[in-house]
Scaffold this active site. Structure first.
Site, PDB file in Angstrom:
ATOM      1  N   LYS A  79      42.098  33.200  32.487  1.00  0.00           N
ATOM      2  CA  LYS A  79      43.539  33.261  32.208  1.00  0.00           C
ATOM      3  C   LYS A  79      44.253  32.040  32.754  1.00  0.00           C
ATOM      4  O   LYS A  79      45.052  31.400  32.056  1.00  0.00           O
ATOM      5  CB  LYS A  79      44.121  34.541  32.815  1.00  0.00           C
ATOM      6  N   THR A  88      49.674  33.623  39.681  1.00  0.00           N
ATOM      7  CA  THR A  88      49.554  32.450  38.821  1.00  0.00           C
ATOM      8  C   THR A  88      49.978  32.881  37.428  1.00  0.00           C
ATOM      9  O   THR A  88      49.340  33.717  36.810  1.00  0.00           O
ATOM     10  CB  THR A  88      48.105  31.940  38.773  1.00  0.00           C
ATOM     11  N   LYS A  98      50.168  25.030  41.393  1.00  0.00           N
ATOM     12  CA  LYS A  98      49.041  25.956  41.363  1.00  0.00           C
ATOM     13  C   LYS A  98      48.118  25.651  40.194  1.00  0.00           C
ATOM     14  O   LYS A  98      46.893  25.678  40.321  1.00  0.00           O
ATOM     15  CB  LYS A  98      49.547  27.395  41.269  1.00  0.00           C
TER      16      LYS A  98
END
Length: 329
Positions: A267, A142, A199
């Protein structure tokens, strides 16, 4: 034998759907770079697989490939995280470049965008520098959507041709299905970057679902309900979710082992917020979830699993689901 060679370069993105892992990780983003259009089907007899990044999820996916009979070469900065795979028969490489030079298809799944740039694009040790003609590079991290464009440009320069397709090529996905089917179900999303956006949208959905789950648990506890019975009762109704199925009992057992690290989720949510800013999009639930997870990180709990969000809600409300210790008799 290596995959056959013919001219050209493909760049595409997609995401993988797998319910066998932590739902936070259900849709890893894949970026595929290929140096040629190959026609042979992918199988253990003709396809050597490389893997960069053998953390919690990478290690699990690697084991599926080894069990299916694929020859696997791995690289991880922390050797101990690859040890179980070496015991299963994987070979260890000393750099991402070395992995690529020994493989026909190379997967990478690392922590942060800076890690992706390092393991793929470093001119002396990166996988792209070692990728053979006929090879395929699959990044499952990701990461930032802008990095897909950077990899795209680097691959173009490396290949020495402008024969690059900005749109995704479903035939490439179909050819790699024997590998992908061992890891989950592939859903083709279109142009480069679309898999990354998918995602991120998944992470936004999971984040708000987790907030709802832990808030419901805290409310049930404060109301004097048996939380275990409560979770069983709602699991088959409209409040049911994969997050509840996977994390409900873990929360009650105080099992905060990571299927996906809080640090990495912070993150991911930060990248989501950055993309929202670029789009002029207001998602207050996402912003709240990110702040709650940042609280865990601030308390030194970044290496716990995402289900540790319950700790933040317990602190906010001065309650604890943990049973009081029984005094010695």
């Amino acid at each position: 034998m290596p995959l056959p060679v013919s001219p050209g370069l493909r760049f595409l993105s997609l995401f993988r759907h797998s319910l066998s892992h932590n739902p936070t990780l259900s849709f890893p983003y894949l970026t595929l770079l290929r140096r040629s259009m190959a026609t042979d089907s992918v199988s253990p007899s003709n396809t050597r697989v490389g893997w960069i990044g053998t953390g919690v999820m990478g290690r699990s996916m690697c084991s599926h490939l080894i069990q299916a009979g694929y020859s696997l070469t791995v690289f991880n900065r922390t050797l101990s995280k690859a040890q179980s795979l070496l015991e299963m028969g994987a070979r260890l490489a000393q750099s991402p470049l070395a992995v690529a030079s020994q493989s026909d298809v190379v997967f990478s799944i690392v922590g942060y965008p800076s890690d992706v740039r390092s393991v793929l694009l470093d001119p002396t040790s990166g996988a792209l520098a070692g990728l053979r003609h006929g090879g395929v590079l699959v990044d499952m991290t990701t990461s930032e959507t802008s990095l897909a464009a950077e990899i795209y440009a680097a691959a173009s320069a490396k290949n020495g041709t402008l024969a690059i397709f900005a749109g995704g090529d479903e035939s490439v996905v179909n050819r790699l299905n024997p590998l992908f089917s061992l890891l989950g179900k592939v859903n083709y999303m279109g142009a480069p970057g679309k898999g990354q956006f998918a995602k991120l949208a998944n992470q936004i959905t999971v984040a708000s679902t987790m907030v709802g789950l832990v808030e419901g648990i805290v409310f049930a506890h404060k109301a004097g309900l048996d939380v275990g019975l409560f979770l069983d009762a709602i699991s088959t109704g409209a409040a049911g979710s994969k997050s509840l199925d996977v994390h409900g009992n873990r929360i009650l057992k105080r099992d905060f082992e990571p299927g996906f690290y809080v640090n990495h989720f912070v993150k991911d949510l930060g990248i989501c917020l950055k993309e929202c800013q670029n789009m002029g999009l207001a998602l207050p639930g996402l912003a709240l979830a990110q702040q709650l997870y940042l609280s865990l990180k601030a308390h030194g709990e970044g290496n716990l699993g995402t289900q540790a969000l319950i700790l933040t809600l317990e602190r906010l409300n001065n309650v604890s689901l943990q049973p009081a210790a029984t005094p010695p008799s």
